[in-house]
Scaffold this active site. Structure first.
Site, short mmCIF file in Angstrom:
data_model
loop_
_atom_site.label_atom_id
_atom_site.label_comp_id
_atom_site.label_asym_id
_atom_site.label_seq_id
_atom_site.Cartn_x
_atom_site.Cartn_y
_atom_site.Cartn_z
N HIS A 304 0.84 -1.17 0.09
CA HIS A 304 0.11 0.07 -0.01
C HIS A 304 1.10 1.20 0.10
CE1 HIS A 304 -3.21 3.00 1.24
NE2 HIS A 304 -4.01 1.95 0.83
N ASP A 362 -8.26 -4.41 -0.64
CA ASP A 362 -8.62 -4.96 -2.03
C ASP A 362 -8.69 -6.41 -2.16
OD1 ASP A 362 -9.22 -2.25 -3.01
OD2 ASP A 362 -7.19 -1.82 -2.94
#
Length: 453
Positions: A304, A362
């Protein structure tokens, strides 16, 4: 105060600001006045674009807070409407405030019949995000003169309208794309229930009931995605709003930014990656491909931009995945089994541990959405529906600031120095226009105009 000294001796003294939490910030607002220099920060990775009270992220510790509350606790203890109230007003509602707020939202849930007509102008099969982007932008035509962005009460009313209308906007985008009839919301249903009802119900079936387990899962998914500091789409909403644009147009700009695969489309990319890997026995092969810098394959849903150790949303998302797959009797779902095996392998590999590449929110969200029947083209629409409260709260906060500045980034110019314009016969043909453009067949509607080619 920070002191900056340039190689030629020029100096600047710049204020150092300290927030409630997080890193200190150097205020460079007077840097050009003092030194005649700007800063360069592509992607704004080290630049604070605003002062905000709404959301805080500690990437090193893996923390995400809304108004000082951990997102995991909010998802466990509150529903989405309570979190909407929190983001917009700064505190969680008491029972009377919650009833009033929910009533205000429900009364604004239906969209104008003329707007429904606008949906019909999109061809069947149009991407729901394209439809949503156009329709939300069109809302500014219905609520233009009614919105004085300098008036706090009118900003609040606009915020409630946006949050209220998004479920129907999203559901009708889906039904338009698939050629299905429009379904209206019901006052007896909650916010998330209404969205699922408008999206999946059959108008010919009177006894359609929304599954409470799926409602609970989607409530949590909405909360986990409600806001995320100054990301690409939120920054887009703010910079559009800085010109005092209509708030519906600003939100449409945010939707356009979210649509990109680097932002809102990541969970769909995870499913495509899992389908490429296909089976558990091929994981080792793809792990090695991901390590090879010359191989284009990448592990989607890992790592991320902000979180450096773990994504606090992913633990809860994995729990939701287990619950939904158990409930739908699809726990043996091949993609889910593959995802869990891939996560285990990657987290045992020194390469990924060293680079702090871990599953993010996700990684499992696409598996969950597919298990409850959401088509992949709607994944980013669900994200936009979740994020609309974050966008409008950030916009409202910005417009409430007594000091308002239009967004105007600078640049480092590396183009040509000043030169004279040559005559057309003196210009060298560089064949810059791509052959694909020159040789591309003309679209039917662009071949003739006024009877001429």
């Amino acid at each position: 105060e920070a002191e900056l000294r340039l190689p030629d001796g020029r100096e600047a003294r710049l204020p150092v600001l300290k927030g409630t939490e997080g890193a200190e910030v150097i205020d460079i607002g007077t840097l050009f006045a003092q030194t005649k220099t700007f800063t360069l920060d592509p992607g704004f990775t080290a630049t604070s674009s605003c002062i905000s009270r709404i959301t805080y992220i500690d990437g090193e510790a893996g923390e995400l807070w809304y108004r000082g509350y951990r997102v995991q606790e909010l998802a466990s203890e509150c529903n989405f409407i309570e979190v909407c109230y929190l983001l917009l007003y700064g505190e969680l509602p008491d029972s009377d405030e919650l009833i009033s707020f929910e009533k205000a939202v429900k009364e604004e849930m239906c969209i104008h019949e003329k707007l429904i007509d606008f949906y019909r102008s999109f061809q069947q099969g149009a991407h729901p995000m394209a439809i949503m982007c156009g329709v939300v932008g069109a809302l500014s035509a219905f609520f233009h003169e009614d919105v004085d962005v300098a008036n706090c009460a009118q900003r609040e009313a606009a915020a409630i309208k946006i949050v209220a209308k998004f479920p129907m906007i999203a559901a009708v985008a889906y039904r338009t794309a698939y050629g299905l009839p429009v379904v209206l919301p019901k006052k007896r249903l909650g916010y998330v229930e209404n969205f699922l009802y408008m999206m999946f119900s059959d108008p010919m079936t009177d006894d359609f009931e929304v599954d409470p387990v799926i409602v609970d899962a989607l409530e949590k998914i909405f909360i986990l995605h409600a806001d995320h500091e100054q990301n690409a789409s939120t920054s887009t909403v703010r910079i559009a709003g800085s010109s005092f644009a209509n708030p519906f147009a600003c939100i449409a700009a945010g939707i356009a930014s979210l649509w990109g695969p680097m932002h809102g489309g990541a969970n769909e990319a995870v499913l495509k990656m899992l389908e490429e890997i296909k089976t558990v026995d091929r994981i080792d092969e793809y792990i090695e491909k991901a390590k090879d810098p010359k191989d284009p394959f990448r592990l989607m849903g890992f790592g991320h931009r902000v979180y450096k150790n773990h994504d606090p949303r992913n633990v809860l998302m994995q729990e939701i995945a287990h619950k939904i797959l158990d409930h739908t009797n699809s726990h043996q779902n091949e993609l889910f089994q593959l995802a869990m095996a891939l996560e285990k392998k990657a987290l045992e590999d020194e390469y990924f541990l060293k680079r702090k590449l871990f599953p993010n929110v996700d990684f499992y969200s696409g598996v969950v959405l597919e298990a409850i029947g959401v088509p992949r083209s709607m994944f980013t629409v669900i994200f936009a529906l979740s994020r609309c409260i974050g966008w409008i709260s950030q916009w409202h906060e910005m417009m409430s600031d007594p000091v308002k500045k239009i967004g105007r980034p600078r640049q480092l110019y590396v183009g040509e120095s000043l030169r004279e314009v040559p005559g057309i016969n003196q210009r060298e043909n560089q064949k810059r226009i791509a052959k694909e453009i020159i040789n591309s067949p003309k679209k039917v509607w662009s071949v003739r105009r006024n009877g001429k080619a």
